[in-house]
Scaffold this motif. Sequence first.
Motif, PDB file in Angstrom:
ATOM      1  N   VAL A 189      46.500  39.566  39.375  1.00  0.00           N
ATOM      2  CA  VAL A 189      46.984  38.183  39.354  1.00  0.00           C
ATOM      3  C   VAL A 189      48.046  37.925  40.429  1.00  0.00           C
ATOM      4  CG1 VAL A 189      46.466  37.837  36.932  1.00  0.00           C
ATOM      5  CG2 VAL A 189      48.709  38.705  37.590  1.00  0.00           C
ATOM      6  N   ARG A 190      48.703  38.971  40.870  1.00  0.00           N
ATOM      7  CA  ARG A 190      49.733  38.787  41.892  1.00  0.00           C
ATOM      8  C   ARG A 190      49.141  38.454  43.254  1.00  0.00           C
ATOM      9  NH1 ARG A 190      52.486  44.413  40.298  1.00  0.00           N
ATOM     10  NH2 ARG A 190      50.260  44.876  40.343  1.00  0.00           N
ATOM     11  N   ASN A 191      47.818  38.611  43.388  1.00  0.00           N
ATOM     12  CA  ASN A 191      47.160  38.330  44.664  1.00  0.00           C
ATOM     13  C   ASN A 191      46.338  37.047  44.639  1.00  0.00           C
ATOM     14  OD1 ASN A 191      48.194  40.762  45.663  1.00  0.00           O
ATOM     15  ND2 ASN A 191      46.412  41.914  44.953  1.00  0.00           N
ATOM     16  N   LEU A 192      46.463  36.254  43.587  1.00  0.00           N
ATOM     17  CA  LEU A 192      45.726  34.998  43.526  1.00  0.00           C
ATOM     18  C   LEU A 192      46.305  34.003  44.533  1.00  0.00           C
ATOM     19  CD1 LEU A 192      45.355  34.456  39.667  1.00  0.00           C
ATOM     20  CD2 LEU A 192      43.685  35.422  41.258  1.00  0.00           C
ATOM     21  N   PRO A 193      45.496  33.058  45.007  1.00  0.00           N
ATOM     22  CA  PRO A 193      46.024  32.049  45.932  1.00  0.00           C
ATOM     23  C   PRO A 193      47.090  31.191  45.268  1.00  0.00           C
ATOM     24  CG  PRO A 193      43.797  31.485  45.203  1.00  0.00           C
ATOM     25  CD  PRO A 193      44.055  32.890  44.758  1.00  0.00           C
ATOM     26  N   ASP A 194      48.003  30.675  46.058  1.00  0.00           N
ATOM     27  CA  ASP A 194      49.119  29.889  45.524  1.00  0.00           C
ATOM     28  C   ASP A 194      48.661  28.636  44.799  1.00  0.00           C
ATOM     29  OD1 ASP A 194      50.856  31.745  46.541  1.00  0.00           O
ATOM     30  OD2 ASP A 194      51.281  30.629  48.379  1.00  0.00           O
ATOM     31  N   THR A 195      47.459  28.191  45.083  1.00  0.00           N
ATOM     32  CA  THR A 195      46.952  26.961  44.466  1.00  0.00           C
ATOM     33  C   THR A 195      46.414  27.193  43.054  1.00  0.00           C
ATOM     34  OG1 THR A 195      44.836  27.365  45.561  1.00  0.00           O
ATOM     35  CG2 THR A 195      46.386  25.874  46.663  1.00  0.00           C
ATOM     36  N   ALA A 196      46.342  28.437  42.621  1.00  0.00           N
ATOM     37  CA  ALA A 196      45.791  28.753  41.293  1.00  0.00           C
ATOM     38  C   ALA A 196      46.850  28.492  40.226  1.00  0.00           C
ATOM     39  CB  ALA A 196      45.329  30.198  41.245  1.00  0.00           C
ATOM     40  N   LEU A 197      46.729  27.355  39.540  1.00  0.00           N
ATOM     41  CA  LEU A 197      47.650  26.977  38.479  1.00  0.00           C
ATOM     42  C   LEU A 197      46.870  26.797  37.178  1.00  0.00           C
ATOM     43  CD1 LEU A 197      49.829  24.317  40.346  1.00  0.00           C
ATOM     44  CD2 LEU A 197      50.350  26.743  39.982  1.00  0.00           C
ATOM     45  N   PHE A 198      47.574  26.977  36.047  1.00  0.00           N
ATOM     46  CA  PHE A 198      46.889  26.991  34.754  1.00  0.00           C
ATOM     47  C   PHE A 198      47.671  26.183  33.721  1.00  0.00           C
ATOM     48  CE2 PHE A 198      45.797  30.723  37.160  1.00  0.00           C
ATOM     49  CZ  PHE A 198      44.426  30.807  37.027  1.00  0.00           C
ATOM     50  N   ASP A 199      46.928  25.713  32.709  1.00  0.00           N
ATOM     51  CA  ASP A 199      47.552  24.978  31.612  1.00  0.00           C
ATOM     52  C   ASP A 199      48.275  25.917  30.653  1.00  0.00           C
ATOM     53  OD1 ASP A 199      46.474  22.259  32.250  1.00  0.00           O
ATOM     54  OD2 ASP A 199      44.571  23.323  31.959  1.00  0.00           O
ATOM     55  N   ALA A 200      47.846  27.151  30.606  1.00  0.00           N
ATOM     56  CA  ALA A 200      48.493  28.150  29.751  1.00  0.00           C
ATOM     57  C   ALA A 200      48.179  29.538  30.298  1.00  0.00           C
ATOM     58  CB  ALA A 200      48.019  28.031  28.303  1.00  0.00           C
ATOM     59  N   ILE A 201      49.045  30.484  29.981  1.00  0.00           N
ATOM     60  CA  ILE A 201      48.867  31.870  30.415  1.00  0.00           C
ATOM     61  C   ILE A 201      49.154  32.774  29.222  1.00  0.00           C
ATOM     62  CG2 ILE A 201      49.698  33.717  31.926  1.00  0.00           C
ATOM     63  CD1 ILE A 201      50.452  31.540  33.954  1.00  0.00           C
ATOM     64  N   LEU A 202      48.285  33.751  29.019  1.00  0.00           N
ATOM     65  CA  LEU A 202      48.461  34.746  27.967  1.00  0.00           C
ATOM     66  C   LEU A 202      48.697  36.112  28.601  1.00  0.00           C
ATOM     67  CD1 LEU A 202      48.347  35.680  24.985  1.00  0.00           C
ATOM     68  CD2 LEU A 202      45.858  35.881  25.249  1.00  0.00           C
ATOM     69  N   CYS A 203      49.771  36.741  28.198  1.00  0.00           N
ATOM     70  CA  CYS A 203      50.115  38.093  28.665  1.00  0.00           C
ATOM     71  C   CYS A 203      50.237  38.959  27.418  1.00  0.00           C
ATOM     72  CB  CYS A 203      51.429  38.040  29.447  1.00  0.00           C
ATOM     73  SG  CYS A 203      52.022  39.628  30.047  1.00  0.00           S
ATOM     74  N   CYS A 204      49.148  39.622  27.065  1.00  0.00           N
ATOM     75  CA  CYS A 204      49.065  40.350  25.796  1.00  0.00           C
ATOM     76  C   CYS A 204      49.086  41.862  26.029  1.00  0.00           C
ATOM     77  CB  CYS A 204      47.793  39.936  25.048  1.00  0.00           C
ATOM     78  SG  CYS A 204      47.602  40.694  23.426  1.00  0.00           S
ATOM     79  N   ASP A 205      50.160  42.494  25.585  1.00  0.00           N
ATOM     80  CA  ASP A 205      50.312  43.958  25.661  1.00  0.00           C
ATOM     81  C   ASP A 205      50.181  44.495  27.076  1.00  0.00           C
ATOM     82  OD1 ASP A 205      50.873  44.208  23.004  1.00  0.00           O
ATOM     83  OD2 ASP A 205      48.831  44.658  22.395  1.00  0.00           O
TER      84      ASP A 205
END
Length: 234
Positions: A99-115
């Motif tokens: 995910v650290r290499n995604l383009p700067d334009t990649a935005l989301f309504d929600a993000i889940l970071c599970c374990d």
Amino acid sequence: MPRRPLVSAWWSYRNAGPATLAFLAARCAVLPWRALAEATGDLSGELMSIGCGHGLVERYVTRRNPRVAVVGYELDERRVAVAAATADGERVRIEAADVRNLPDTALFDAILCCDVLHHLDAEAQRLLLKHLASRLRPGGRLIVKDIAATPRWKCRWNEIHDLVVAGDRVTSRDPHEVAEDLEGSGLTVRRNERVARWQPYPHFIVVAELVPAGTVPVQSSPVERLHVGAGARR
């Protein structure tokens, strides 16, 4: 536990072989599903999930909530391949990517970071949370489910689990530390809670929101913060 969506999500891997089914059954047994359902049940739009493995949690979320679509990112290409081979719908897509290499334009309504966090050192955790905060659309929600450092016996139990299952030595932190990192990244913490206390794993969930510009944020109350802090010593 909300069983029907969970059993359906698990059974969607029936063609992946007994080893995968057994691994995911164990995952079913230990995750705090009710808390995850509460945190994701009112979402709508596009949810990004990081370190999503085979996509079990993501399939569960979409079965409970028809208003959300999930794109998951996972570094283990074997798990991504299993997810692709057993895909049973269009609302969950798992990709092999960092995910650290995604383009700067990649935005989301929600993000889940599970374990994910406890598999990183403390500084890497802070950097990841800051990066995830930057991927939210205004009004977006970041949901962190992870393992606390206390009570120590529960944390030690999880350390043994991760060493045996994944070969990892982990770095757990308490929920108030994660909440402070999220607030330092410009988010407003809405929930900071230890969950599934009956389990031998010290699960917690922190939910934070990117408050739109011009909106007055509603902070969690001092009583709520004190309650969470007191729970850390149990």
